[in-house]
Design a protein around this motif. Structure first.
Motif, PDB file in Angstrom:
ATOM      1  N   GLY A   9       0.774  -1.234   0.000  1.00  0.00           N
ATOM      2  CA  GLY A   9       0.000   0.000   0.000  1.00  0.00           C
ATOM      3  C   GLY A   9       0.809   1.290   0.000  1.00  0.00           C
ATOM      4  N   VAL A  10       2.118   1.190  -0.103  1.00  0.00           N
ATOM      5  CA  VAL A  10       2.961   2.387  -0.131  1.00  0.00           C
ATOM      6  C   VAL A  10       2.976   2.938  -1.560  1.00  0.00           C
ATOM      7  CG1 VAL A  10       5.322   3.243   0.206  1.00  0.00           C
ATOM      8  CG2 VAL A  10       4.405   1.489   1.738  1.00  0.00           C
ATOM      9  N   PRO A  11       2.719   4.227  -1.753  1.00  0.00           N
ATOM     10  CA  PRO A  11       2.799   4.795  -3.103  1.00  0.00           C
ATOM     11  C   PRO A  11       4.207   4.599  -3.681  1.00  0.00           C
ATOM     12  CG  PRO A  11       1.792   6.354  -1.585  1.00  0.00           C
ATOM     13  CD  PRO A  11       2.331   5.229  -0.756  1.00  0.00           C
ATOM     14  N   PHE A  12       4.297   4.358  -4.992  1.00  0.00           N
ATOM     15  CA  PHE A  12       5.589   4.054  -5.595  1.00  0.00           C
ATOM     16  C   PHE A  12       6.614   5.156  -5.358  1.00  0.00           C
ATOM     17  CE2 PHE A  12       8.775   4.002  -8.911  1.00  0.00           C
ATOM     18  CZ  PHE A  12       9.267   2.711  -8.754  1.00  0.00           C
ATOM     19  N   ARG A  13       6.204   6.413  -5.439  1.00  0.00           N
ATOM     20  CA  ARG A  13       7.166   7.507  -5.243  1.00  0.00           C
ATOM     21  C   ARG A  13       7.781   7.442  -3.847  1.00  0.00           C
ATOM     22  NH1 ARG A  13       2.195   9.411  -5.116  1.00  0.00           N
ATOM     23  NH2 ARG A  13       1.471  10.481  -3.259  1.00  0.00           N
ATOM     24  N   ASP A  14       7.008   7.023  -2.859  1.00  0.00           N
ATOM     25  CA  ASP A  14       7.537   6.854  -1.497  1.00  0.00           C
ATOM     26  C   ASP A  14       8.399   5.593  -1.404  1.00  0.00           C
ATOM     27  OD1 ASP A  14       6.120   9.138  -0.804  1.00  0.00           O
ATOM     28  OD2 ASP A  14       4.418   8.005  -0.005  1.00  0.00           O
ATOM     29  N   ALA A  15       7.955   4.521  -2.050  1.00  0.00           N
ATOM     30  CA  ALA A  15       8.708   3.265  -2.045  1.00  0.00           C
ATOM     31  C   ALA A  15      10.093   3.490  -2.646  1.00  0.00           C
ATOM     32  CB  ALA A  15       7.954   2.188  -2.820  1.00  0.00           C
ATOM     33  N   HIS A  16      10.160   4.261  -3.708  1.00  0.00           N
ATOM     34  CA  HIS A  16      11.433   4.559  -4.361  1.00  0.00           C
ATOM     35  C   HIS A  16      12.388   5.234  -3.380  1.00  0.00           C
ATOM     36  CE1 HIS A  16      14.202   6.709  -7.072  1.00  0.00           C
ATOM     37  NE2 HIS A  16      14.010   5.666  -7.863  1.00  0.00           N
ATOM     38  N   ILE A  18      12.291   5.068  -0.078  1.00  0.00           N
ATOM     39  CA  ILE A  18      12.607   4.110   0.981  1.00  0.00           C
ATOM     40  C   ILE A  18      13.715   3.159   0.514  1.00  0.00           C
ATOM     41  CG2 ILE A  18      11.698   2.130   2.274  1.00  0.00           C
ATOM     42  CD1 ILE A  18       8.989   3.709   2.362  1.00  0.00           C
ATOM     43  N   VAL A  19      13.582   2.675  -0.708  1.00  0.00           N
ATOM     44  CA  VAL A  19      14.597   1.770  -1.254  1.00  0.00           C
ATOM     45  C   VAL A  19      15.946   2.481  -1.362  1.00  0.00           C
ATOM     46  CG1 VAL A  19      15.287   0.401  -3.262  1.00  0.00           C
ATOM     47  CG2 VAL A  19      12.924   0.313  -2.447  1.00  0.00           C
ATOM     48  N   GLY A  20      15.921   3.731  -1.779  1.00  0.00           N
ATOM     49  CA  GLY A  20      17.163   4.499  -1.851  1.00  0.00           C
ATOM     50  C   GLY A  20      17.858   4.582  -0.506  1.00  0.00           C
ATOM     51  N   LYS A  21      17.091   4.818   0.543  1.00  0.00           N
ATOM     52  CA  LYS A  21      17.645   4.881   1.896  1.00  0.00           C
ATOM     53  C   LYS A  21      18.208   3.530   2.310  1.00  0.00           C
ATOM     54  CE  LYS A  21      18.084   6.246   6.272  1.00  0.00           C
ATOM     55  NZ  LYS A  21      19.427   5.876   6.699  1.00  0.00           N
ATOM     56  N   LEU A  22      17.482   2.461   2.010  1.00  0.00           N
ATOM     57  CA  LEU A  22      17.955   1.119   2.346  1.00  0.00           C
ATOM     58  C   LEU A  22      19.265   0.795   1.626  1.00  0.00           C
ATOM     59  CD1 LEU A  22      14.599  -0.879   2.222  1.00  0.00           C
ATOM     60  CD2 LEU A  22      15.951  -0.362   4.261  1.00  0.00           C
ATOM     61  N   VAL A  23      19.340   1.153   0.366  1.00  0.00           N
ATOM     62  CA  VAL A  23      20.552   0.888  -0.405  1.00  0.00           C
ATOM     63  C   VAL A  23      21.731   1.656   0.184  1.00  0.00           C
ATOM     64  CG1 VAL A  23      21.665   1.223  -2.658  1.00  0.00           C
ATOM     65  CG2 VAL A  23      19.364   0.233  -2.527  1.00  0.00           C
ATOM     66  N   LEU A  24      21.515   2.908   0.549  1.00  0.00           N
ATOM     67  CA  LEU A  24      22.592   3.677   1.184  1.00  0.00           C
ATOM     68  C   LEU A  24      23.029   3.027   2.496  1.00  0.00           C
ATOM     69  CD1 LEU A  24      21.440   7.359   0.552  1.00  0.00           C
ATOM     70  CD2 LEU A  24      23.332   6.129  -0.540  1.00  0.00           C
ATOM     71  N   ASP A  25      22.078   2.552   3.279  1.00  0.00           N
ATOM     72  CA  ASP A  25      22.403   1.858   4.529  1.00  0.00           C
ATOM     73  C   ASP A  25      23.213   0.594   4.255  1.00  0.00           C
ATOM     74  OD1 ASP A  25      21.017   3.837   5.862  1.00  0.00           O
ATOM     75  OD2 ASP A  25      19.287   2.577   6.345  1.00  0.00           O
TER      76      ASP A  25
END
Length: 93
Positions: A9-16, A18-25
């Motif tokens: 249920g997360v909008p794609f623009r928000d998911a994108h 979130i994934v960016g933050k995870l990748v940086l982590d």
């Protein structure tokens, strides 16, 4: 991971984002997404649950790709059938 979030249920623009933050982590910790602890996922978004690991497994990711020529088992089998038919009809090839 973005597909997982969108299904939750997360909008794609928000998911994108979130994934960016995870990748940086992951880069910072020198780990991959599939070895990141669930707690680290939850720090970025409370949407994550234990099913994230199944969602991002190589097997799941490959099998979800269903466009012609993609690596899923179904698509590969379809391609094999198509090429066998072509070869049987074009013996001089």
């Amino acid at each position: 991971v973005a597909d997982y979030l969108v299904k939750k249920g997360v909008p794609f623009r928000d998911a994108h984002g979130i994934v960016g933050k995870l990748v940086l982590d992951c880069i910072e910790a020198n780990i991959s997404l599939d070895s990141m602890p669930l707690e680290a996922y939850k720090k970025v978004s409370n949407v994550f649950d234990i099913d994230i690991y199944q969602a991002i497994s190589l097997e799941t990711c490959v099998q979800k790709r269903l466009t012609k020529g993609s690596p899923s088992r179904k698509c590969m089998n379809d391609s094999i059938v198509e090429y066998k038919k072509y070869l049987s009809e074009n013996k001089d090839y």
